[in-house]
Design a protein around this motif. Structure first.
Motif, short mmCIF file in Angstrom:
data_model
loop_
_atom_site.label_atom_id
_atom_site.label_comp_id
_atom_site.label_asym_id
_atom_site.label_seq_id
_atom_site.Cartn_x
_atom_site.Cartn_y
_atom_site.Cartn_z
N LYS A 61 -9.88 -20.08 -7.00
CA LYS A 61 -8.97 -19.79 -7.40
C LYS A 61 -9.11 -17.78 -7.99
CE LYS A 61 -6.70 -23.58 -8.39
NZ LYS A 61 -4.91 -23.39 -8.12
N ASP A 62 -8.80 -17.14 -8.25
CA ASP A 62 -8.88 -15.78 -9.00
C ASP A 62 -9.50 -15.78 -10.28
OD1 ASP A 62 -6.20 -15.64 -8.87
OD2 ASP A 62 -5.61 -14.31 -7.77
N SER A 63 -9.07 -14.87 -10.73
CA SER A 63 -8.86 -14.86 -12.33
C SER A 63 -7.80 -14.18 -12.82
CB SER A 63 -9.46 -12.95 -12.83
OG SER A 63 -8.04 -12.52 -12.43
N GLU A 64 -6.94 -14.77 -12.25
CA GLU A 64 -5.34 -15.17 -12.32
C GLU A 64 -4.61 -16.40 -11.85
OE1 GLU A 64 -2.48 -11.42 -11.14
OE2 GLU A 64 -3.54 -10.17 -12.15
N GLY A 65 -5.50 -17.43 -11.68
CA GLY A 65 -5.16 -18.56 -10.98
C GLY A 65 -4.73 -18.79 -9.61
N ARG A 66 -4.35 -18.34 -9.17
CA ARG A 66 -4.07 -17.72 -7.84
C ARG A 66 -4.93 -18.54 -6.97
NH1 ARG A 66 -1.47 -12.08 -7.37
NH2 ARG A 66 -3.56 -11.83 -7.90
N GLY B 167 1.47 -14.25 -3.21
CA GLY B 167 0.65 -13.96 -4.30
C GLY B 167 -0.86 -15.40 -3.92
#
Length: 207
Positions: free
Chosen positions: A118-123, A176
């Protein structure tokens, strides 16, 4: 006199040959009755531990780390059926939907060495990393990947850290999240020969 009696009357070396023939005949029969074993081989995958191994507590005695990740490359026949590396990335529309978790998990199983993060934005993204011999070998690794990325018009994020750690991340910016393109690209990257660039693991010396 039956075949068993005949084989027991033969010298030891001949009896071994007879047993091998019987074993191979059995394997052929199993393969013919089971298409998956015929395609992938009888011994594909990891075996279960034996009763003796379980009783000995072998898992607590092995050298190395318990959380070590092992990659098992699928047989070429499986790779051809799945077909990810033979497909081409296609343009994605801006604002499209990323793949649901179930499809992500299914596709990730087809690209050994990659894992979902997961990236910092939860993607969702997929990531892999390798150890290379030197900084220069890392740059050469990027060059080989870049040729495939340009051909597919789908580009991974490339990182070279601590002079010899190559890390790659894939995701589709326009949606995204993850699309099939990311897994197609991962499969194509896996197919690149970088064996001459990777650092060989030295065996540990134990006291």
């Amino acid at each position: 006199m039956n075949s068993s009696t005949i084989s027991e009357s033969l010298p030891h070396s001949y009896r071994q040959i007879v047993r091998c023939c019987r074993r191979d005949r059995h394997r052929l029969a199993v393969a013919a009755s089971d298409p998956e074993k015929q395609l992938f081989g009888e011994d594909f995958g990891a075996r279960d531990p034996t009763a003796g191994e379980l009783e000995s507590g072998f898992a607590s005695k092995v050298l190395g780390n318990a959380n070590t990740e092992h990659q098992i490359k699928p047989p070429e026949a499986m790779s051809n059926i799945m077909g990810l590396k033979t497909r081409k990335c296609v343009p994605c529309e801006q604002g499209g939907e990323p793949l649901p978790s179930k499809e992500v998990d299914l596709l990730c199983n087809q690209v050994p060495g990659w894992k979902v993060i997961k990236d910092s934005e939860g993607r969702d993204r997929i990531r892999t990393e390798w150890k290379v011999k030197s900084f220069v070998h890392g740059l050469e690794c990027f060059k080989r990947i870049a040729e495939v990325a340009e051909e597919q018009n789908h580009h991974p994020d490339l990182h070279l850290e601590n002079w010899n750690t190559v890390r790659l991340e894939l995701w589709t910016h326009s949606v995204g999240g993850l699309t099939e393109n990311d897994f197609i690209m991962a499969a194509k990257i896996n197919d690149i020969d970088i064996s001459d660039l990777k650092r060989k693991t030295k065996p540990k010396m134990w006291a």
